[in-house]
Enzyme design. Structure first.
Site, PDB file in Angstrom:
ATOM      1  N   TYR A  48      34.461  72.361  52.648  1.00  0.00           N
ATOM      2  CA  TYR A  48      33.683  72.911  53.757  1.00  0.00           C
ATOM      3  C   TYR A  48      32.176  72.762  53.505  1.00  0.00           C
ATOM      4  CZ  TYR A  48      38.098  75.455  54.700  1.00  0.00           C
ATOM      5  OH  TYR A  48      39.398  75.809  54.913  1.00  0.00           O
ATOM      6  N   LYS A  73      38.920  76.401  47.292  1.00  0.00           N
ATOM      7  CA  LYS A  73      39.955  75.352  47.209  1.00  0.00           C
ATOM      8  C   LYS A  73      39.440  74.089  46.525  1.00  0.00           C
ATOM      9  CE  LYS A  73      41.463  77.070  51.658  1.00  0.00           C
ATOM     10  NZ  LYS A  73      40.229  77.317  52.391  1.00  0.00           N
ATOM     11  N   HIS A 106      43.863  72.104  47.680  1.00  0.00           N
ATOM     12  CA  HIS A 106      43.699  72.029  49.139  1.00  0.00           C
ATOM     13  C   HIS A 106      44.802  71.221  49.829  1.00  0.00           C
ATOM     14  CE1 HIS A 106      40.274  72.452  52.280  1.00  0.00           C
ATOM     15  NE2 HIS A 106      41.447  72.532  52.867  1.00  0.00           N
TER      16      HIS A 106
END
Ligand code: A2P
Length: 283
Positions: A48, A73, A106
């Site tokens: 992200y 993650k 992830h």
């Protein structure tokens, strides 16, 4: 705060998602709104690209580390025993967090990564086990793992996965994975519990919402909660953030649950973990 049991501790039943929040001011407002109405779980990911601003927001807001459940993650390009540990330590530094409450792989390596994909997942997992042994991570787990990916870890790892975060919402119940996780003591977390927002205009959901004088988002989140699934809804809007954690004073009827259990796919990402090879872009 309503929680689910996990190993010898607990995990909040609702957490705030931060995917696509890449602006510090928005992160500050989001985490402040979330904290003020009772959220303690903050979900982020290396992919992200917002760990630094999550860390800055937590510090600026003066939130106490021990009150929070911070979850991060591992990105796909850092698979492997050594790389996974280095990547986790880097994430912790970016967050200025000292330790993580949960660290998750992830995406699984799958047959599209080559014939040794199971070995890759196993080695990555050994890295996470080591992080947990060293006290850098309280709980270790995975995301987007189907039973075929989990099998080698469940059957051969020293420490079993404690969490699996997968997309779950009405219309996408992921029953096979959910049942496998339940049978093996793996707690489920729902990513995109609102079908990435695409489910919210669904007429069936709206009708059920009307029965309880709530929103269709709350129907989705309550459905997950009643299935013992922790949800990570993402919102940057304080009213919606508050609404998304206000799901504990009503329950769905048997008939409503049956309708939701059988809803056809009506929105969401629906990504197949075996096909997510193009996502390997983070360096
Ligand atoms: P916003 O950030 O403007 O609130 P998911 O968590 O399934 O990925 O869904 C996220 C999407 O759903 C975002 O677009 C978010 O927009 C929207 N959303 C989150 N909570 C609500 C809510 N209670 N009502 C309507 N839309 C919502």
């Amino acid at each position: 705060m309503v929680t689910f049991n996990i190993l010898h501790g607990s995990i909040p039943a609702i957490g705030i998602g931060t995917w696509k929040i890449n602006d510090l001011k928005v992160m500050l407002n989001t985490l402040k709104s979330a904290y003020d109405c009772g959220y303690r779980l903050i979900d982020t990911a290396a992919a992200y690209s917002n760990e630094i601003i999550v860390g800055k927001a937590i510090k600026t807001l003066g939130l106490k580390r021990e009150e929070l459940f911070i979850q991060d993650k591992l990105w796909n390009t850092f698979r492997g025993y050594t790389q996974s540990q280095e990547a986790c330590k880097k994430s912790i530094r970016k967050l200025k967090a000292d330790y993580l409450d949960a660290f998750l792989i992830h995406w699984p390596a799958s047959s599209r990564n080559g014939p040794d994909w199971e070995e890759i997942n196993f080695e990555t997992w050994r890295g996470l086990e080591q992080l947990q042994k060293e006290g850098l991570v309280r709980y270790i787990g995975v995301c987007n793992f189907k039973p075929c990916h989990l099998k080698v870890l469940v059957e051969s790892a020293t420490i079993k996965p404690q969490l699996n975060q997968i997309e779950i919402h009405p219309g996408y119940p992921q029953t096979e994975t959910v049942n496998y996780c339940r049978d093996n003591g793996i707690l489920l977390e729902a990513s995109s519990p609102l079908g990435n927002g695409q489910l919210l205009g669904n007429e069936i959901l709206l009708r059920i919402a009307q029965n309880h004088n709530i929103s269709s988002a709350q129907v989705c989140l309550r459905w997950n909660y009643e299935r013992q699934v922790c949800s990570i809804p993402k919102s940057t809007n304080s009213t919606r953030i508050r609404q998304n954690i206000d799901i504990f004073d009503f329950s769905l009827s048997e008939e409503e649950t049956k309708v939701l259990d059988n809803l056809p796919f009506s929105g969401g990402l629906g990504l197949d973990p075996d096909g997510v090879i193009n996502y390997e872009r983070l360096q």
